[in-house]
Design an enzyme around this catalytic site. Structure first.
Site, PDB file in Angstrom:
ATOM      1  CD  GLU A 248      36.516  37.420  39.950  1.00 43.24           C
ATOM      2  OE1 GLU A 248      37.259  36.466  39.658  1.00 43.24           O
ATOM      3  OE2 GLU A 248      35.478  37.695  39.295  1.00 43.24           O
ATOM      4  NE  ARG A 252      39.828  35.555  38.395  1.00 44.00           N
ATOM      5  CZ  ARG A 252      39.636  36.084  37.190  1.00 44.00           C
ATOM      6  NH1 ARG A 252      40.634  36.213  36.360  1.00 44.00           N
ATOM      7  NH2 ARG A 252      38.445  36.509  36.813  1.00 44.00           N
ATOM      8  CG  ASP A 379      27.966  32.041  38.105  1.00 38.53           C
ATOM      9  OD1 ASP A 379      27.997  32.562  39.229  1.00 38.53           O
ATOM     10  OD2 ASP A 379      28.734  32.363  37.184  1.00 38.53           O
ATOM     11  CD  GLU A 515      32.183  30.234  32.206  1.00 29.98           C
ATOM     12  OE1 GLU A 515      32.315  30.580  31.011  1.00 29.98           O
ATOM     13  OE2 GLU A 515      32.739  30.826  33.148  1.00 29.98           O
TER      14      GLU A 515
HETATM   15  C1  DMJ Z   1      36.081  32.498  36.207  1.00 30.95           C
HETATM   16  O1  DMJ Z   1      36.807  33.411  36.944  1.00 30.95           O
HETATM   17  C2  DMJ Z   1      35.334  31.552  37.085  1.00 30.95           C
HETATM   18  O2  DMJ Z   1      34.968  30.449  36.348  1.00 30.95           O
HETATM   19  C3  DMJ Z   1      34.141  32.184  37.697  1.00 30.95           C
HETATM   20  O3  DMJ Z   1      33.440  31.290  38.517  1.00 30.95           O
HETATM   21  C4  DMJ Z   1      33.236  32.704  36.635  1.00 30.95           C
HETATM   22  N1  DMJ Z   1      33.920  33.538  35.713  1.00 30.95           N
HETATM   23  C5  DMJ Z   1      35.225  33.244  35.240  1.00 30.95           C
HETATM   24  C6  DMJ Z   1      35.317  32.609  33.895  1.00 30.95           C
HETATM   25  O4  DMJ Z   1      34.349  32.908  33.006  1.00 30.95           O
END
Ligand code: DMJ
Length: 614
Positions: A248, A252, A379, A515
């Protein structure tokens, strides 16, 4: 699939051994050939010599002036190469690179697109699809093998002048509203809680500020951007005894800082990124090299999360774009080496048709028997296979091959259709075996990634999958009275069920996730089909109607009722960093400046230049 044998070279006809003309100038009729031969014999020696001299002159001139202008052999398909591409050659007007399997030679060539990408790229009609023939094949873009580094000139800046149409202005207004609430009640904290007028801290890193930096830069919100910059300069602290999540924080914070550095050319952001990158390195001190999920910024020790001895597969494979970029920007290879070692290690592990379980043990380096999904925890493993391949100038073949294998696995094992309306969805394999007709909203990143892949030469049927899946993702919004999607949707596979989609009460929340909007942007960006903008506008209006509150935007507890949306009092940083940014890009009249030919976007919608080599 319609196939035709290509005609390479000239039709050959038997000729006398000493005949000076190339076979192609011969008539094919035997009488005609005999006549020519007789006339030649009737010529005097002088006439014949003059003729031969003239021919020699012609050939020399051709060699000097014509040949250099012909395509090189590297760019001309050989028959066998063409056969290998059969069925995958015509990709909505984009041809896959003919240098698909070759290492790059010489210096990178700059991209010169004469038209916006999407003008060369549109969905196939049904008829074309049946025949695998795209009518705009002839004016397709032949993408260069290597991308460009838009910042090859030092400190070169792109100037963004703000919104150019009413939809973009509405998105900027939404951003400003969210930002105002954050500034008033949560400044310097991770997230805004707009209803209780307070904040939430997860890592104590001012996540919303950093995630929003490049969005503000792109939207031309200079005053807000400068305030945020001052906070980064004066108040952003990475030390302190606290655990942060490696993934994270990487996508970010590291991603947000590096992207802003690339867009603005402001070295402050690179310096901060380096400071953080160094603190994240202890995560990789494990026996396998697969990192732990958490690291303490004060003690500089890493460890697994409290609830699990394993790391999450998508997390350990979704840090490479950022770490590689940090290495390339600073000249210190450590970040790239440690993070890419993880990708190389996982490449060698056994998989199920290219698909991976969602947990991996950092000590043994082995997968744990667990769910296979392209939703939560799976994912972005798939996303970063493709994006790393693009980031490195399409030079690392195993990334491309693993990506392709995984999409085949998705098609074989996870794709199904609901009843009664035949919606395509992508389910999960519980324990890697038992199919479950469940799809997370998170999975709706996949249509965008598939379209990006096809743009870079992946098989054309990936685009059909992207179209059908994005339609389903949109239906998860459109089917709800709020026109907002739930976190999880189940699909009906029984003949007697009335509804294709089932939403359980525990799954009916909406976290303002990006998404679907992300995929809408990719599909519009690459196909030019404005339907994706229309769908996006409807979703944007639904956010305005049901998520906008006095002091910002709030996630919802229930999308199934207009009367009872049960606001959850939370605005995550990705709403500003991703969701609103993708809306802004989706409605943009300029699809060139931030084109996927120049940048690869990380999993948090931050921009990274495409490098020219591995
Ligand atoms: C975001 O922090 C990123 O896109 C991550 O890869 C997946 N989850 C969240 C948004 O849904």
């Amino acid at each position: 699939m319609g196939t035709s044998t290509p005609q390479w070279g000239f039709t050959s006809v038997p000729v006398p051994p000493d005949f000076p003309y190339p076979a192609t100038v011969l008539g094919s009729e035997p009488n005609q050939r005999k006549r020519l031969w007789r006339r030649w014999n009737q010529l005097s020696r002088f006439q014949r010599n003059t003729c031969l001299l003239f021919m020699a002159l012609l050939i020399t001139l051709s060699i000097l002036f014509v040949l250099p202008n012909l395509p090189t052999t590297a760019s001309l398909p050989s028959p066998s190469r063409n056969e290998a591409l059969e069925g995958s050659e015509i990709v909505q007007g984009i041809k896959p690179s003919l240098e698909y399997e070759r290492e790059p030679e010489g210096p990178p060539k700059p991209i010169t697109l004469s038209k916006p990408v999407h003008e060369n790229f549109r969905p196939l009609t049904k008829e074309e699809e049946a025949n695998h023939v795209g009518e705009n094949e002839k004016d397709s873009v032949n993408l260069p093998r290597n991308g460009i580094d838009p910042f090859s000139k030092k400190n070169q800046k792109i100037v963004f002048t703000g919104p150019t149409n009413h939809r973009q202005r509405a998105v900027v207004d939404a951003f400003s509203h969210a930002w105002q609430g954050y500034k008033t009640y949560a400044w310097g904290h991770d997230h805004l809680r707009p209803i209780s007028q307070t904040y939430n801290d997860w890592f104590h890193l001012g996540l919303t500020i950093i995630d929003s930096l490049d969005t503000m830069y792109i939207m031309g919100l200079d005053k807000d951007f400068n305030e945020a910059r001052s906070w980064v300069k004066d108040s952003l602290q990475f030390n302190g005894n606290r655990d942060i999540n490696l993934f994270e924080t990487t996508i970010r914070v590291l991603g947000g800082l590096l992207s802003t550095y690339h867009l603005s050319g402001d070295k402050l952001f690179l310096d901060k990124a380096l400071e953080l990158g160094l603190l994240l390195l202890p995560s990789f001190k494990t026996s396998s090299g697969v990192p732990y999920s958490d690291v303490n910024l004060g003690t500089k020790k890493a460890h697994p999360p409290k609830w699990n001895a394993d790391s999450t597969t998508s997390e350990v494979t979704t840090i490479q774009l950022e770490f590689r970029d940090l290495s390339r920007c600073t000249g210190d290879p450590t970040f790239e080496e440690l993070s890419f070692r993880v990708s190389k290690f996982i490449h060698k592990l056994p998989k199920t048709e290219g698909l991976v379980p969602i947990f991996i043990n950092p000590n043994t380096g082995q997968f744990r028997k667990s769910t296979i999904t392209l939703g939560a925890r799976g994912d972005s493993y798939y996303e970063y296979l493709l994006k790393q391949w693009i980031q490195t100038g399409r030079t690392i073949d195993f990334l491309r091959d693993d990506y392709n294998a995984s999409i085949s696995g998705v098609k074989n094992l996870l794709v199904r259709h609901s009843k009664p309306n035949n919606l395509l969805f992508v389910g999960e394999l519980i324990n890697g075996m038992d199919f479950k007709a469940k799809m997370d909203h998170l999975l709706c990143f996949l249509p965008g990634t598939l379209a990006l892949g096809v743009h870079y030469g992946m098989p054309p049927d990936h685009l059909r999958l992207a179209e059908d899946l994005l339609y389903t993702c949109y239906q998860t919004y459109a089917a709800q009275p709020t026109h907002l999607a739930p976190e999880i949707t189940y699909f009906n596979e029984d003949d007697d069920g009335d509804n294709d989609m089932i939403v359980k009460p525990a799954d009916s929340h909406n976290l303002l996730r990006p998404e679907t909007v992300e995929s809408l942007w990719y599909m519009y960006h690459l196909t030019g089909n404005t339907t994706y903008q229309e769908w996006g506008w409807k979703i944007f209006q639904a956010f305005e109607k049901f998520a906008r509150v006095e002091n910002g935007y709030s996630s919802l507890g229930n999308v199934k009722s207009i009367a009872e949306t049960k606001l959850r009092d939370m605005m995550e940083s990705f709403f500003l960093g991703e969701t609103l940014k993708y809306f802004y890009l989706l409605f943009s009249d300029d699809q060139k400046t931030l084109s996927v030919d120049r940048y690869v976007l990380n999993s948090e919608a931050h921009f990274f230049p495409i490098h020219t080599s591995r």
